[in-house]
Scaffold this active site. Sequence first.
Site, PDB file in Angstrom:
ATOM      1  N   CYS A 227       0.838  -1.202   0.000  1.00 12.18           N
ATOM      2  CA  CYS A 227       0.000   0.000   0.000  1.00 12.18           C
ATOM      3  C   CYS A 227       0.871   1.251   0.000  1.00 12.18           C
ATOM      4  CB  CYS A 227      -0.918   0.019   1.223  1.00 12.18           C
ATOM      5  SG  CYS A 227      -2.233  -1.203   1.197  1.00 12.18           S
ATOM      6  N   GLU A 258      -0.779   3.222 -13.378  1.00 15.94           N
ATOM      7  CA  GLU A 258      -2.140   3.320 -12.856  1.00 15.94           C
ATOM      8  C   GLU A 258      -3.041   4.051 -13.856  1.00 15.94           C
ATOM      9  OE1 GLU A 258      -1.960   5.040  -8.936  1.00 15.94           O
ATOM     10  OE2 GLU A 258      -0.894   3.312  -8.109  1.00 15.94           O
ATOM     11  N   HIS A 276      -5.832   2.237  -5.603  1.00 19.13           N
ATOM     12  CA  HIS A 276      -5.120   3.311  -4.894  1.00 19.13           C
ATOM     13  C   HIS A 276      -6.068   4.063  -3.958  1.00 19.13           C
ATOM     14  CE1 HIS A 276      -1.300   5.961  -5.326  1.00 19.13           C
ATOM     15  NE2 HIS A 276      -1.739   5.971  -4.078  1.00 19.13           N
ATOM     16  N   ILE A 277      -6.746   3.312  -3.088  1.00 13.60           N
ATOM     17  CA  ILE A 277      -7.745   3.901  -2.191  1.00 13.60           C
ATOM     18  C   ILE A 277      -7.363   3.761  -0.725  1.00 13.60           C
ATOM     19  CG2 ILE A 277      -9.668   3.609  -3.803  1.00 13.60           C
ATOM     20  CD1 ILE A 277     -10.427   1.056  -2.184  1.00 13.60           C
TER      21      ILE A 277
END
Length: 523
Positions: A227, A258, A276-277
């Site tokens: 992450c 991305e 990508h949260i």
Amino acid sequence: MKVLIADQINQKGIEELEDVAEVVARTDITPEELVNDIKDFDAIIVRSRTKVTREVIEAASCLKIIARAGVGVDNVDVEAATERGIMVVNAPESTSITVAEHTMGLILSLSRKISIADSSVKDGKWEKSHFMGMELNGKTMGIVGMGRIGSQVVVRAKAFGMDIMVYDPYITSEAATELGVEVVDLKTLLKNADVITIHVPLTPETKHLISLPEFEIMKENTIIVNCARGGIINEDDLHEALSKGIISGAALDVFENEPPEESSLLELDNVVLTPHIAASTSEAQRDAAIIVAKEIKKVFKGDSPRNVINMPVMDPETFQLIKPYFRLAEKLGKFLIQTAQGNINELEVTYCGELAEIQKHDIITRILLQEILNPILTEPVNLVNALAVAENRGVIITEGKRTDAKGYKNLISIEVKSEGNQISVEGFLGREPKIVRINGYQVNVKTEGTMVIARYKDIPGIIGSIGVKLGEHNINIAKMQVGRQKPGGEAVMVLKVDQKVSRDIEDAIKALPNVYDAVAVDL
């Protein structure tokens, strides 16, 4: 005082400011309107939509602070702000808990096969036997990088009854003891961890930190989570490791490209992917708004904010006088972090010649610390917090002045003591930054490209053997310099080379007879 809210932020941040300033919310402001109207504001808050360009900054006659309600400041021209003495702040701590929670969510999804089980049930199936999971209790968590987020992951992993191994060459023993973690080298962590999670910045040193050789060290039941930033894990090698059963599973919130539209990982069912949260929660957005609002309040009250990305404000005359030395300091910092071995314990900086007459030396020292600390920490190190971060890491900083610059007009002399070695370097700023001494040996090296620094016994054949070893690995030598104090004693050789030099090549050179040490530095 007037504050412009140029992007949507949480209402709590606006309320925080209303007692000290007139707050104007124009979240649909266009670039043209921003250039025209910014002259009326003392502060601006943005997220990612609004671009604070050089044109905007040059039109801002009253602006004191630019606040990014989040972490990244790619949409702010920090250099232009610095030149105008405008502070740029962000809210790096706002996402620590949020990202740590997302990390744990991905770990649970992998270990209990939640994502693929969910898809199976929604497809009308009932395949209980296909989804045998793994308990986290009693397993070993390996955390690569122990900044704010890594520390939060430790707390949550312990709640699941996990043992914790940490790889972070710069964590202090006191911090490790307080967190109750075992500090190990990377290979030991990869070999023993059942769950591995990445929390380091993406730098040239961490690019593809985890590739096929690292996967082959891991257990077959290992799951790995990223992450942090795309590119730390080699995604092609990850696909091979997952498809061949070298490791059990992986979860990614970040990718090299991305969105990952062409990624071969999309076809695998032992990988969990999110867009990508990890930092995207209402609480994180609320905290970011409150943090930057408080930073603005501090500036309006004459206090120093915590999360300044650029330098503290100084008078224009001093800034123009000292600015040319910033690049030299950056290069010397990059050199030192790549040559120091293990934790840095002491940093002694002496400003010589013309530099001794300038009063604002601490700015240069902070730039040095930025370059030394940023590659190894997840939390951003800036000119305001550099000294505090170094102190928290147990680094002793000493600054001094000397009128004698050893024949140069100016000189920055630095000595670093680390756990594994002691190294000194001296840099001079002429038309361009140069390194003029390494460990007391006279050299004359431009601070650019890749170089190999070798310390060896000054006897016939050693220089040739090092050149041959580089040639065996297809490394071309562009330039060579040798520094020595007496024939037959210790000498230092600096080789400028045309290709990157891997750790394996460094080790091969160090293994040569009468070679004491060798390190590759990329500037």
